[in-house]
Structures are given as C-alpha cells and as structure tokens.
Design an enzyme around this catalytic site. Structure first.
Site, PDB file in Angstrom:
ATOM      1  CE  LYS A  53      -3.940  -2.380   1.937  1.00  0.00           C
ATOM      2  NZ  LYS A  53      -4.703  -2.839   3.089  1.00  0.00           N
ATOM      3  CD  GLN A  97      -3.822  -4.501   6.194  1.00  0.00           C
ATOM      4  OE1 GLN A  97      -3.864  -3.467   5.547  1.00  0.00           O
ATOM      5  NE2 GLN A  97      -4.247  -5.642   5.717  1.00  0.00           N
ATOM      6  CG  ASP A 120      -9.932  -0.201   4.335  1.00  0.00           C
ATOM      7  OD1 ASP A 120      -9.562  -0.687   3.251  1.00  0.00           O
ATOM      8  OD2 ASP A 120      -9.271  -0.265   5.389  1.00  0.00           O
TER       9      ASP A 120
HETATM   10  N1  GUN Z   1      -7.207  -6.908   5.717  1.00  0.00           N
HETATM   11  C1  GUN Z   1      -7.453  -7.673   4.633  1.00  0.00           C
HETATM   12  N2  GUN Z   1      -7.945  -6.914   3.641  1.00  0.00           N
HETATM   13  C2  GUN Z   1      -8.008  -5.650   4.101  1.00  0.00           C
HETATM   14  C3  GUN Z   1      -8.427  -4.415   3.530  1.00  0.00           C
HETATM   15  O1  GUN Z   1      -8.870  -4.322   2.370  1.00  0.00           O
HETATM   16  N3  GUN Z   1      -8.319  -3.331   4.338  1.00  0.00           N
HETATM   17  C4  GUN Z   1      -7.870  -3.414   5.618  1.00  0.00           C
HETATM   18  N4  GUN Z   1      -7.822  -2.296   6.330  1.00  0.00           N
HETATM   19  N5  GUN Z   1      -7.479  -4.538   6.170  1.00  0.00           N
HETATM   20  C5  GUN Z   1      -7.545  -5.647   5.419  1.00  0.00           C
END
Ligand code: GUN
Length: 285
Positions: A53, A97, A120
């Site tokens: 990311k 996350q 998100d």
């Molecule tokens: N954990 C697995 N996929 C995601 C996601 O798309 N966003 C976040 N914040 N955590 C995750």
C-alpha cells in the site's frame, strides 16, 4: 481454456490515471492526497499488504504516513492516534490494517475513523450508503473485481452471479455491487447445502473464502467467469488463491490468477478512494 485476466496490467493503467489526476489536483489546488496506514502487531501477511500500500502511494505521487504500532498497543492509544489523523488536514485517507490483535475492538476502532476519511469503506455509515447505492467510496476489493470485469467488457446484467464467502470486507459488499449492476446474486457460505450445485449455476463466480484450492472443476459451469479473491498458502508455502487453477482453467472462460489478479486492483481502488477524498477536501477549501 480460460482467458487469464491480468490484474497487474489493468491496475497499472488505473494507477497511471490516478498519478495524472494527482498532478492536476496539486497544480490546481496545492492539495496532495495523503494516506495514513496503521498496522498493529506483527502479522506477516498484514505487513506485506501494508508495504504494498505504501509502495502504491509512492507510485502515484501521494503523501503517506505509516504507523507500525506494537502488539501491546492499547485501545485508547490507537483511538487517540485516529483522532489526531482525523484532525490532520494533510491526511485524506486513514486505513487500519485488519485483523487487529484480539484485545482491540475492531468495530470501535473502525467507527472512530471519520467517514470522509474511511477509504476502506468499512465504517457503518459508508456501508449503509453502499446499500442504498449513494456512496463516496466503494470497498476496495469488490470495486477492484468490478473494474476487472469492466476491463474485459463482462457485464453482470441478467447473469447468475454466485459469491462464495459472506465477510463484511468482501463477500457482502461484493454481492451488493453485482446487484447494482443488475446481476442475479446468490451468496453462498460455509453452511450452504450442496455448494457445488449452487456454484455450478454461476455465470460469474467470485470466491472469497480463504481456503487454498477450494474451488474445483466440478464446481464450475463450463464457460463461467471465475474471479479468485483468495490469498492463501499451499502445502509448499506458495501463494495461491481459493481456486484450483490447474483444474478450473480448462473449464472457465475467464479466470483471475493469484498472485497478479485481484490483489493489485485492491490497492489501486484504495488509491482511487484517497484521491476522491482529497478532491472533495480541496473543493471544500
Ligand atoms: N485486511 C485484509 N484486507 C483488508 C483491507 O482491504 N483493508 C484493511 N484495512 N485490512 C484488510
């Protein structure tokens, strides 16, 4: 023989556009999109996601901050950080996350992020907006799947769509986006009876269960479009999806690989949401 949808290629095109739009926003308003990524603890898969990311932010010219907090971080400390980021005008997107360590309450943490910075689209207010089709942000993984379908001019309209998995992050919003495109949508899950019978109805089959090689050839209708959202390790520790690629590839018409399918798209959609948030903030001044 399936056509293999190249998520890296589609993703690169989207990121090029985001980079160009970012330069334009910066030149016209002085606003540079900013993303804060928060990770708590040492989960190895989460660390890889966060690294990718951050790398994505660099590729498109975003400002980014990373907060790698120790496993023992208290709920109060994490909420205090989110309050600071909510108030920080350099930050347009905040991502915590998941999963979080067990002593932290995921729901309370997510609800603390300002909906306008919730890139998100996990906050209840954003989830509700998606339900009624009036949204600012689309959830990244399902949005990435829809972009992949669009890239191959595959429409869900009138099609039998089966989503396997009912998570808040993928399965439920995925079903909603397919429904918005007029698909006839079924959500299958661990309690579904005769799963293979259900999945074999699908013209578009999306698997998001998190089990290696779970979808086998007998579960796929010949000529179906198969989208693999899984990110698992096989017996040799090699990255693989939910779909048994070797078995399903001869049966499907389109198939996404793992890695290199949905994964890169998820990050591109996150970047897109962050850009949208920055553009909105710039308009408000
Ligand atoms: N954990 C697995 N996929 C995601 C996601 O798309 N966003 C976040 N914040 N955590 C995750």
């Amino acid at each position: 023989m399936a056509f293999i949808i190249d998520g890296k290629k589609v993703s690169a095109q989207i990121r090029e556009q985001i980079a160009a739009d970012t330069q334009k926003l910066l030149a016209e308003t002085g606003v540079c999109p900013g993303l804060a990524v928060v990770i708590v603890g040492e989960d190895p898969a989460s660390k890889v996601y966060v690294k990718n990311k951050k790398k994505g932010c660099g590729q498109v010219g975003f400002y980014s901050e990373e907060y790698a907090l120790p496993e023992q971080t208290s709920q109060e400390e994490l909420l205090a950080l989110l309050d600071r980021l909510n108030a920080d005008s350099k930050i347009h997107g905040i991502l915590v996350q998941l999963p979080l360590p067990r002593h932290l309450d995921e729901k309370t943490v997510i609800e603390r992020i300002l909906p306008a910075k919730d890139v998100d689209a996990f906050h209840a207010s954003n989830v509700g907006k998606i339900m009624i089709g009036d949204y600012d942000f689309l959830p990244c993984t399902p949005a990435g799947v829809m972009e992949l379908l669009r890239s191959e001019k595959i429409s869900a309209q009138g099609k039998e769509c089966v989503v396997v998995g009912r998570s808040n992050i993928v399965g439920k919003p995925m079903a909603m986006l397919l429904l918005h495109e007029n698909g006839t949508v079924t959500i299958a899950h661990s309690k579904t009876k005769n799963l293979a019978e259900v999945t074999r109805r699908a013209d578009i089959l999306v698997s998001a269960v998190g089990r290696a090689k779970f979808i086998t050839a007998d579960m796929v209708k010949p000529g179906a479009v198969v989208i693999d959202v899984g990110m698992n390790r096989d017996e040799q520790g090699k990255l693989c999806g939910d779909v048994d690629f070797a078995l399903v590839e001869p049966v499907a018409s389109y198939l996404t690989p793992v890695p290199g399918g949905v994964g890169p798209m998820t990050i591109s959609m996150l970047l897109k949401n962050t850009l949208t948030s920055a553009q909105k903030a710039a308009k408000k001044g």
